[in-house]
Design a protein around this motif. Structure first.
Motif, PDB file in Angstrom:
ATOM      1  N   ASN A 212       0.828  -1.208   0.000  1.00 38.04           N
ATOM      2  CA  ASN A 212       0.000   0.000   0.000  1.00 38.04           C
ATOM      3  C   ASN A 212       0.861   1.256   0.000  1.00 38.04           C
ATOM      4  N   GLN A 213       1.951   1.228   0.770  1.00 43.50           N
ATOM      5  CA  GLN A 213       2.845   2.378   0.824  1.00 43.50           C
ATOM      6  C   GLN A 213       3.489   2.625  -0.530  1.00 43.50           C
ATOM      7  N   ALA A 214       3.886   1.534  -1.211  1.00 44.36           N
ATOM      8  CA  ALA A 214       4.506   1.675  -2.526  1.00 44.36           C
ATOM      9  C   ALA A 214       3.524   2.248  -3.540  1.00 44.36           C
ATOM     10  N   GLU A 215       2.260   1.811  -3.454  1.00 41.08           N
ATOM     11  CA  GLU A 215       1.250   2.333  -4.377  1.00 41.08           C
ATOM     12  C   GLU A 215       0.975   3.808  -4.117  1.00 41.08           C
ATOM     13  N   ASN A 216       0.940   4.197  -2.840  1.00 38.69           N
ATOM     14  CA  ASN A 216       0.671   5.599  -2.502  1.00 38.69           C
ATOM     15  C   ASN A 216       1.809   6.512  -2.933  1.00 38.69           C
ATOM     16  N   ASP A 217       3.037   6.016  -2.808  1.00 40.98           N
ATOM     17  CA  ASP A 217       4.204   6.831  -3.151  1.00 40.98           C
ATOM     18  C   ASP A 217       4.586   6.728  -4.617  1.00 40.98           C
ATOM     19  N   ASN A 218       3.950   5.792  -5.351  1.00 43.02           N
ATOM     20  CA  ASN A 218       4.267   5.580  -6.768  1.00 43.02           C
ATOM     21  C   ASN A 218       5.756   5.329  -6.985  1.00 43.02           C
ATOM     22  N   ILE A 219       6.326   4.454  -6.142  1.00 47.14           N
ATOM     23  CA  ILE A 219       7.752   4.176  -6.256  1.00 47.14           C
ATOM     24  C   ILE A 219       7.965   2.913  -7.069  1.00 47.14           C
ATOM     25  N   ASP A 220       9.172   2.809  -7.614  1.00 43.38           N
ATOM     26  CA  ASP A 220       9.563   1.628  -8.380  1.00 43.38           C
ATOM     27  C   ASP A 220       9.783   0.469  -7.415  1.00 43.38           C
ATOM     28  N   PRO A 221       9.219  -0.717  -7.674  1.00 43.34           N
ATOM     29  CA  PRO A 221       9.440  -1.849  -6.772  1.00 43.34           C
ATOM     30  C   PRO A 221      10.887  -2.288  -6.685  1.00 43.34           C
ATOM     31  N   VAL A 222      11.700  -1.934  -7.706  1.00 43.02           N
ATOM     32  CA  VAL A 222      13.123  -2.271  -7.645  1.00 43.02           C
ATOM     33  C   VAL A 222      13.809  -1.259  -6.747  1.00 43.02           C
ATOM     34  N   GLN A 223      14.351  -1.713  -5.646  1.00 42.75           N
ATOM     35  CA  GLN A 223      14.962  -0.823  -4.673  1.00 42.75           C
ATOM     36  C   GLN A 223      16.469  -0.989  -4.680  1.00 42.75           C
ATOM     37  N   HIS A 224      17.115   0.108  -4.293  1.00 44.79           N
ATOM     38  CA  HIS A 224      18.572   0.120  -4.264  1.00 44.79           C
ATOM     39  C   HIS A 224      19.058   0.076  -2.826  1.00 44.79           C
ATOM     40  N   PHE A 225      20.110  -0.654  -2.662  1.00 44.87           N
ATOM     41  CA  PHE A 225      20.696  -0.788  -1.324  1.00 44.87           C
ATOM     42  C   PHE A 225      22.171  -0.435  -1.409  1.00 44.87           C
ATOM     43  N   CYS A 270      21.287 -10.498  -6.791  1.00 43.69           N
ATOM     44  CA  CYS A 270      21.317  -9.046  -6.944  1.00 43.69           C
ATOM     45  C   CYS A 270      22.231  -8.625  -8.088  1.00 43.69           C
ATOM     46  N   GLN A 271      22.056  -7.373  -8.520  1.00 40.86           N
ATOM     47  CA  GLN A 271      22.935  -6.750  -9.505  1.00 40.86           C
ATOM     48  C   GLN A 271      23.818  -5.725  -8.801  1.00 40.86           C
ATOM     49  N   VAL A 272      25.011  -5.461  -9.384  1.00 39.53           N
ATOM     50  CA  VAL A 272      25.971  -4.554  -8.753  1.00 39.53           C
ATOM     51  C   VAL A 272      26.315  -3.436  -9.744  1.00 39.53           C
ATOM     52  N   PRO A 273      25.492  -2.389  -9.820  1.00 41.25           N
ATOM     53  CA  PRO A 273      25.775  -1.307 -10.769  1.00 41.25           C
ATOM     54  C   PRO A 273      26.918  -0.396 -10.337  1.00 41.25           C
ATOM     55  N   VAL A 274      27.173  -0.287  -9.023  1.00 37.95           N
ATOM     56  CA  VAL A 274      28.241   0.578  -8.515  1.00 37.95           C
ATOM     57  C   VAL A 274      29.130  -0.225  -7.585  1.00 37.95           C
ATOM     58  N   PHE A 275      30.428  -0.192  -7.863  1.00 35.62           N
ATOM     59  CA  PHE A 275      31.386  -0.922  -7.025  1.00 35.62           C
ATOM     60  C   PHE A 275      32.666  -0.099  -6.972  1.00 35.62           C
ATOM     61  N   SER A 276      32.978   0.462  -5.799  1.00 36.26           N
ATOM     62  CA  SER A 276      34.183   1.270  -5.650  1.00 36.26           C
ATOM     63  C   SER A 276      34.774   1.028  -4.278  1.00 36.26           C
ATOM     64  N   ASP A 277      35.861   1.737  -3.983  1.00 34.68           N
ATOM     65  CA  ASP A 277      36.498   1.562  -2.679  1.00 34.68           C
ATOM     66  C   ASP A 277      35.712   2.243  -1.570  1.00 34.68           C
ATOM     67  N   LYS A 278      34.690   3.031  -1.919  1.00 35.77           N
ATOM     68  CA  LYS A 278      33.894   3.723  -0.910  1.00 35.77           C
ATOM     69  C   LYS A 278      32.452   3.241  -0.847  1.00 35.77           C
ATOM     70  N   GLU A 279      31.985   2.633  -1.913  1.00 35.69           N
ATOM     71  CA  GLU A 279      30.559   2.305  -1.951  1.00 35.69           C
ATOM     72  C   GLU A 279      30.307   1.071  -2.811  1.00 35.69           C
ATOM     73  N   ILE A 280      29.384   0.257  -2.334  1.00 35.58           N
ATOM     74  CA  ILE A 280      28.848  -0.847  -3.126  1.00 35.58           C
ATOM     75  C   ILE A 280      27.346  -0.631  -3.212  1.00 35.58           C
ATOM     76  N   GLN A 281      26.816  -0.616  -4.425  1.00 38.10           N
ATOM     77  CA  GLN A 281      25.379  -0.430  -4.608  1.00 38.10           C
ATOM     78  C   GLN A 281      24.791  -1.714  -5.178  1.00 38.10           C
ATOM     79  N   LEU A 282      23.819  -2.257  -4.457  1.00 36.96           N
ATOM     80  CA  LEU A 282      23.184  -3.507  -4.857  1.00 36.96           C
ATOM     81  C   LEU A 282      21.741  -3.233  -5.258  1.00 36.96           C
ATOM     82  N   VAL A 283      21.273  -3.916  -6.282  1.00 40.17           N
ATOM     83  CA  VAL A 283      19.903  -3.760  -6.772  1.00 40.17           C
ATOM     84  C   VAL A 283      19.187  -5.096  -6.656  1.00 40.17           C
TER      85      VAL A 283
END
Length: 301
Positions: A212-225, A270-283
């Motif tokens: 319900n929260q996702a529908e109200n906010d109209n957010i993409d179900p694919v979330q980034h971590f 998961c997918q790894v679009p960003v990978f550096s010495d400071k940050e890892i971004q997982l999808v």
């Protein structure tokens, strides 16, 4: 009913395991039989509340071993799988290794062990893991003569409580099916494969609220971590995952697998679009996996 109404009926309740063990100890003392306490407890457990059955099993063990009986002899005669095998089996279950588990089952069958007894022993072991998670004094509720409390505590960390309950239900159903089937080994193997695929539940109220929260906010179900890391060995790379990045990510997954074996399964998805010495971004493609990874106890390795 007419006849029964004129009779006095006596209902004999099953004896407790401790009562049967005490009586067997008395019998062995009178007959001058030297037998280990763990062996008597195994006999009492299989007796399932019946003193007559327990005494019959004791006679079989004495006929096989003579007047000096050790726990290994009891296991050999009754087809019991020892505690060390159960501990190893659960370790492989934690590692999510189906081929290894099936191989262990085949070895148990070759040794002439009773798969029905092994299934019930595994159910009891899962029950002990659940007790360890919930109780502040598990030693009062667990027979520490047949299993190691320290090992149980370590293994319990890799399971959620609802996982253990589902696993217990799967084994309970398999144990009943094995009694009716001529292919009991295959039934048990299929049950083990279901155990490996068991995942923790999410409460339905929480899922509905998130939807319900996702529908109200109209957010993409694919979330980034995003996760911060102190690694200084991997150089910064672009958002496109190249070969060097993939190798480094594989190394991280291997490290995670050593500390939390069950968690590697989620990182594979998961997918790894960003990978550096400071940050890892997982999808992640689903909210369930995202919430699991984001949990405080899982975000640090």
């Amino acid at each position: 009913e007419t006849i029964l109404s004129r009779c006095q009926c006596f209902e004999f309740k099953p004896l407790s395991q401790s009562q049967i063990t005490q009586q067997l100890e008395l019998i062995c003392k009178q007959e001058e039989i030297d037998i280990e306490k763990r062996g008597l407890e195994d006999i009492s457990k299989i007796g399932a509340g019946s003193m007559r059955d327990a005494q019959s099993l004791l006679d079989q063990v004495i006929a096989y071993s003579g007047r000096k009986v050790d726990a290994e002899s009891v296991e050999a005669v009754l087809g019991i799988v020892g505690g060390n095998t159960l501990e190893t089996f659960v370790d492989r279950l934690i590692d999510r290794q189906p081929a290894v588990l099936v191989t262990l089952i085949q070895e148990i069958v070759k040794q002439g062990k009773d798969l029905g007894l092994f299934c019930r022993s595994l159910m009891e072991y899962l029950r002990n893991l659940l007790i360890v998670k919930f109780s502040n004094q598990p030693e009062t509720l667990i027979n520490t003569h047949t299993c190691s409390l320290e090992i149980l505590k370590k293994q319990a960390e890799y399971f959620h409580a609802d996982e253990l309950q589902v696993m217990f239900s799967v084994l309970s159903k398999a144990e009943m099916e094995m009694k009716r089937s001529s292919l009991s080994q295959m039934v048990f193997e299929m049950a083990l494969l279901r155990l490996i695929e068991t995942r923790p539940f999410k409460k339905i109220d929480e899922l509905i609220e998130k939807i319900n929260q996702a529908e109200n906010d109209n957010i993409d179900p694919v979330q980034h971590f995003s996760e911060k890391t102190n690694s200084k060995e991997s150089p910064p790379v672009s958002t496109t995952v190249n070969q060097n990045t993939q190798v480094s990510w594989d190394q991280i997954k291997q490290q995670v697998a050593r500390t939390k074996p069950f968690f590697e399964h989620y990182l594979e998805k998961c997918q790894v679009p960003v990978f550096s010495d400071k940050e890892i971004q997982l999808v992640f493609s689903d909210n369930f996996t995202f919430d699991l990874v984001e949990a405080p106890e899982n975000i640090q390795f």
